[in-house]
Scaffold this active site. Structure first.
Site, short mmCIF file in Angstrom:
data_model
loop_
_atom_site.label_atom_id
_atom_site.label_comp_id
_atom_site.label_asym_id
_atom_site.label_seq_id
_atom_site.Cartn_x
_atom_site.Cartn_y
_atom_site.Cartn_z
N HIS A 62 28.23 1.38 -11.95
CA HIS A 62 28.57 0.02 -11.48
C HIS A 62 27.35 -0.86 -11.24
CE1 HIS A 62 27.53 1.71 -7.58
NE2 HIS A 62 27.47 0.47 -7.12
C1 UD1 Z 1 28.24 -3.84 -3.88
C2 UD1 Z 1 26.82 -3.62 -3.37
C3 UD1 Z 1 26.26 -2.35 -3.98
C4 UD1 Z 1 27.18 -1.17 -3.75
C5 UD1 Z 1 28.56 -1.52 -4.27
C6 UD1 Z 1 29.55 -0.42 -4.04
C7 UD1 Z 1 25.45 -5.63 -2.92
C8 UD1 Z 1 24.36 -6.46 -3.45
N1 UD1 Z 1 25.94 -4.71 -3.78
O1 UD1 Z 1 28.15 -4.04 -5.28
O2 UD1 Z 1 25.02 -2.06 -3.36
O3 UD1 Z 1 26.68 -0.04 -4.41
O4 UD1 Z 1 29.01 -2.70 -3.59
O5 UD1 Z 1 30.79 -0.75 -4.59
O6 UD1 Z 1 25.84 -5.78 -1.79
N2 UD1 Z 1 35.48 -6.79 -6.62
C9 UD1 Z 1 36.83 -6.57 -6.57
N3 UD1 Z 1 37.38 -6.13 -5.40
C10 UD1 Z 1 36.64 -5.88 -4.31
C11 UD1 Z 1 35.25 -6.10 -4.36
C12 UD1 Z 1 34.68 -6.55 -5.52
O7 UD1 Z 1 37.54 -6.78 -7.54
O8 UD1 Z 1 37.20 -5.46 -3.28
C13 UD1 Z 1 34.87 -7.24 -7.90
C14 UD1 Z 1 34.67 -8.72 -7.98
O9 UD1 Z 1 34.88 -9.10 -9.30
C15 UD1 Z 1 33.20 -8.89 -7.64
C16 UD1 Z 1 32.61 -7.63 -8.24
O10 UD1 Z 1 33.61 -6.63 -8.06
O11 UD1 Z 1 32.69 -10.04 -8.16
C17 UD1 Z 1 31.33 -7.18 -7.60
O12 UD1 Z 1 31.48 -7.04 -6.19
P1 UD1 Z 1 30.22 -7.24 -5.22
O13 UD1 Z 1 30.58 -6.93 -3.82
O14 UD1 Z 1 29.58 -8.55 -5.51
O15 UD1 Z 1 29.19 -6.18 -5.73
P2 UD1 Z 1 29.36 -4.66 -6.10
O16 UD1 Z 1 29.03 -4.49 -7.53
O17 UD1 Z 1 30.66 -4.10 -5.61
#
Ligand code: UD1
Length: 367
Positions: free
Chosen positions: A210
């Site tokens: 991821h």
């Molecule tokens: C975040 C953390 C990362 C951690 C990861 C675990 C930061 C910079 N990154 O990354 O360190 O390893 O979480 O999962 O804080 N989304 C959903 N549902 C959710 C949450 C996210 O669909 O509940 C999707 C959205 O499209 C979002 C994307 O996932 O834009 C990324 O989510 P985001 O929290 O920005 O970063 P992660 O890649 O999850």
């Protein structure tokens, strides 16, 4: 006149925070003179990314949810800061406890530091020395601002001292994630998963991917996917897909239909532990999984160029192999032929949270 009871505010933001906060909340219950306030920033919000963990770990419903949701780094960080500042001004906590390295961790540390509320950081001192990783920026900023630095391993202490942290602010307490792992390991049996995946103990691989550096770059992602498919020809591969990765799969129109490849939605903690604890090998770009596989004694190949968790390489079962397919496959064959010896780092013993709670209690009560 009685003093106001002391309160510790814990910040939950994203999926990897739950397994770190849960044992600390539990351990602090041994100190009834200290109140606890749970703030969920809402950085992760799906049931599969957040809600399921509250239930599994028996955490109380958060007292406050900031509902920040997804967004750019600046937008997400800013929303956490604005929301948390109001909560801190209203509730006047005596200490803010943050864990890990997600955006919510750093945002909360900045807010608390500016309000002159002491900050404790659990998992302090980890460094990949790679500022292209958003988490590295979060780690550096959080540690610089924290008053209490809870570290998992000697390398973390050394990093903090080299950056000028006060020695008395560093508390080596071990790895709090392992408290949660050891708590749930007895119920993490492969039988839980058999209805969903046709797996035999020690005869399959688990893959997670991821990191933006791996899945946001189409070329790297395609390359890694080809490796995963190749491994699928050798043994079944279970691959729970993170939402960020799922979005990217759709965008790139990637084909995930391959023999041996078993895709899944994100899994709850116990289901995922059931899979990893019984796997032959794990391939991942996750931070936490490097530590969990070390504690479990399961070989782990980290599909990144570096790690902020070197103890998993020097003591554990981890090997950092990058994203070159030939290197990954060679390491895969080697790890299968000669599995690494298990040698869990000191203090990764399931008793980290009580050590943390004792320090926090002492700090807020002045005892
Ligand atoms: C975040 C953390 C990362 C951690 C990861 C675990 C930061 C910079 N990154 O990354 O360190 O390893 O979480 O999962 O804080 N989304 C959903 N549902 C959710 C949450 C996210 O669909 O509940 C999707 C959205 O499209 C979002 C994307 O996932 O834009 C990324 O989510 P985001 O929290 O920005 O970063 P992660 O890649 O999850």
């Amino acid at each position: 006149m009685t003093d106001r009871p002391k309160t510790i505010l814990h910040v939950l933001g994203a999926r990897p925070n739950y397994m770190k906060i849960a044992p600390i909340v539990e351990a602090l219950r041994a100190y009834p003179d200290v109140g606890q306030l749970l703030v969920d920033t809402g950085q992760h919000y799906d049931e599969a990314m957040a809600g399921v963990f509250l239930k599994e770990f028996g955490l109380p419903e958060p007292d406050v949810n900031l509902n920040v949701g997804s967004g750019s780094h600046a937008a997400q960080t800013a929303k956490v800061m604005i929301g948390l500042e109001t909560v801190c001004l209203e509730r006047q906590p005596d200490l803010v406890n943050v864990v890990g390295d997600v955006n919510s961790t750093m945002a909360a540390a900045i807010v608390a530091a500016k309000l002159r509320i002491p900050v404790a950081h659990v998992e302090a001192g980890l460094r990949s020395f790679d500022r292209a990783m958003p988490e590295e920026v979060n780690r550096v900023v959080t540690d610089r601002l924290a008053d209490i630095l809870f570290t998992p391993s000697p390398d973390a202490d050394a990093n903090l001292l080299a950056e000028g942290a006060a020695p008395q602010s560093i508390h080596r307490v071990g790895n709090v994630m392992i408290d949660t792992l050891l708590r749930f390991l007895p119920v993490a049996t492969l039988d839980r998963m058999r209805g969903r995946f046709p797996l035999e103990r020690g005869r399959y691989a688990v893959v997670t991917l991821h990191r933006p550096s791996n899945v946001d770059d189409p070329e790297v992602f395609r390359r890694l996917l080809d490796v995963v498919k190749e491994i699928g020809r050798r043994m079944p591969v279970v691959y729970p897909v993170h939402p960020r990765t799922r979005v990217q799969m759709g965008r790139l129109g990637l084909d995930f239909d391959a023999p041996g490849l078993l895709l899944a939605e994100p899994l709850g903690y116990i289901d995922f532990l059931s899979l990893t604890a019984n796997a032959r090998i794990v391939l991942s770009d996750s931070g936490g999984l490097q530590e969990e596989s070390t504690a479990l004694g399961i070989p782990c190949l980290t599909l990144r160029e570096n790690t902020e968790r070197p103890a998993t390489v020097t003591h554990g079962t981890n090997r950092v192999v990058g994203t070159n397919p030939a290197t990954i496959l060679a390491a895969f064959d080697e790890w299968l032929a000669r599995p690494p010896a298990r040698n869990c780092p000191e203090l990764w013993d399931g008793h980290t949270a009580p050590r943390i709670a004792a320090v926090l209690h002492r700090h807020v009560t002045g005892g």
